[in-house]
Write a protein that holds these residues in place. Structure first.
Motif, PDB file in Angstrom:
ATOM      1  N   VAL A  16      42.039  32.125  38.535  1.00 12.04           N
ATOM      2  CA  VAL A  16      42.655  33.386  39.187  1.00 12.04           C
ATOM      3  C   VAL A  16      41.867  34.333  39.878  1.00 12.04           C
ATOM      4  O   VAL A  16      40.886  34.768  39.227  1.00 12.04           O
ATOM      5  N   GLY A  37      44.651  36.683  45.015  1.00  7.82           N
ATOM      6  CA  GLY A  37      45.624  35.750  44.555  1.00  7.82           C
ATOM      7  C   GLY A  37      45.330  34.216  45.183  1.00  7.82           C
ATOM      8  O   GLY A  37      45.388  33.182  44.482  1.00  7.82           O
ATOM      9  N   LEU A  95      46.764  32.514  47.297  1.00  7.15           N
ATOM     10  CA  LEU A  95      47.838  31.630  47.578  1.00  7.15           C
ATOM     11  C   LEU A  95      47.991  31.111  48.827  1.00  7.15           C
ATOM     12  O   LEU A  95      47.396  31.699  49.925  1.00  7.15           O
ATOM     13  N   GLN A 121      52.478  38.939  43.636  1.00  8.18           N
ATOM     14  CA  GLN A 121      51.403  37.778  44.148  1.00  8.18           C
ATOM     15  C   GLN A 121      50.411  37.359  43.109  1.00  8.18           C
ATOM     16  O   GLN A 121      50.309  36.243  42.959  1.00  8.18           O
ATOM     17  N   GLN A 122      49.936  38.445  42.440  1.00  9.29           N
ATOM     18  CA  GLN A 122      48.947  38.242  41.529  1.00  9.29           C
ATOM     19  C   GLN A 122      49.753  37.439  40.216  1.00  9.29           C
ATOM     20  O   GLN A 122      49.148  36.769  39.693  1.00  9.29           O
ATOM     21  N   GLY A 149      49.769  34.107  41.210  1.00  6.67           N
ATOM     22  CA  GLY A 149      48.491  33.536  41.092  1.00  6.67           C
ATOM     23  C   GLY A 149      48.194  32.942  39.537  1.00  6.67           C
ATOM     24  O   GLY A 149      47.476  32.074  39.423  1.00  6.67           O
ATOM     25  N   ARG A 181      50.406  30.050  38.879  1.00 10.45           N
ATOM     26  CA  ARG A 181      49.897  28.752  39.456  1.00 10.45           C
ATOM     27  C   ARG A 181      48.713  28.431  38.726  1.00 10.45           C
ATOM     28  O   ARG A 181      48.573  27.176  38.399  1.00 10.45           O
TER      29      ARG A 181
END
Ligand code: ADP
Ligand code: ADP
Length: 227
Positions: free
Chosen positions: A81, A85, A87, A141-142, A145, A148
């Protein structure tokens, strides 16, 4: 368990970014590297997933030298991470979370279902999976992250200033969320920050670095505060 055995890294230039650094990150614990910019934190973190190879010493995961591992397979087995992010902007949130599991053999339907569950787990409405990263706030968004990074169910999470770009209130929420997740998931976490309060809040052990990856102090937050 992650072990740094007397690792050094010299980039082209006059001084070593890290020299003869040793540390053990025990399984299921959170170790935080804290220090000012340029103290070698990111370099150390990146040695674990072989984005950087040391110029001296070695890094072991569960007693195996990471240099004996295929870098791509290694990176897929470790959650990572980053501050921004990282992404993919043109993929939906759901695809950002589900793609690596699909690439590594999880059937698509199952990966997407698991991705929705992960979004909930990090405190997002699973309906956000249809949006694109640019349509979310920085804090959201974090969270994506983090989802993910968890999607391949890694034992190890590497977190490099993951909450550095979000506002202080959101930052505190994300810190609490990570603490809560960690009581359920018990990952082996190596966390990098320049924020000493964050280090004390999150770390089972805190390692204070100064220039050149030199260890200034280390211990549990209570030990360091008592020193
Ligand atoms: P931190 O994460 O604590 O800010 P870094 O590991 O990023 O520290 O950097 C440690 C030192 O190594 C710094 O002096 C930085 O400029 C240098 N450095 C980091 N990455 C590179 C690179 N790819 N090439 C050259 N020097 C680098
Ligand atoms: P971080 O926020 O992780 O400390 P930086 O913003 O310092 O990272 O660096 C971003 C990228 O630039 C990284 O890939 C790092 O390896 C590289 N880098 C950092 N310092 C240098 C440097 N002095 N020379 C070349 N590349 C560098």
């Amino acid at each position: 368990m992650i072990e740094f055995e007397s690792v050094s890294k010299t980039y082209p230039g006059p001084t070593a970014a890290v020299s003869e650094f040793s540390l053990t990150v025990p399984s299921h614990r959170t170790v935080v590297l804290v220090g000012s910019s340029g103290s070698g934190k990111s370099t150390l973190l990146r040695m674990v997933n072989r984005m950087v190879d040391p110029t001296g010493g070695r890094v072991l995961i569960d007693d195996e030298d990471v240099r004996d591992r295929d870098p791509v397979a290694l990176r897929r087995s470790i959650g990572y991470v980053l501050q921004n992010g990282g992404l993919m902007p043109h993929w939906t949130v759901l695809d950002n979370v589900a793609t690596v599991p699909v690439l590594t053999g999880t059937p698509k339907r199952q990966a997407r279902l698991a991705a929705k569950e992960l979004l909930e787990r990090v405190g997002l409405d699973p309906a956000m999976g249809r949006r694109y990263p640019g349509q979310l706030s920085g804090g959201q968004q974090q969270r994506v992250g983090v989802a993910r990074a968890l999607a391949t169910d890694p034992n190890i999470l590497l977190m490099d200033e993951p909450f550095g770009a979000v506002d202080p209130i959101m930052r505190r929420e994300l810190q609490e969320e990570l603490l809560r997740l960690q009581t359920e998931l018990h990952k082996t976490i190596l966390f990098v920050t320049h924020d000493i309060d964050e280090a004390f809040l999150l770390g089972d052990e805190v390692v204070v670095l100064r220039e050149g990856g030199q260890i200034a102090q280390r211990g549990t937050p209570a030990e360091i505060l008592a020193a």
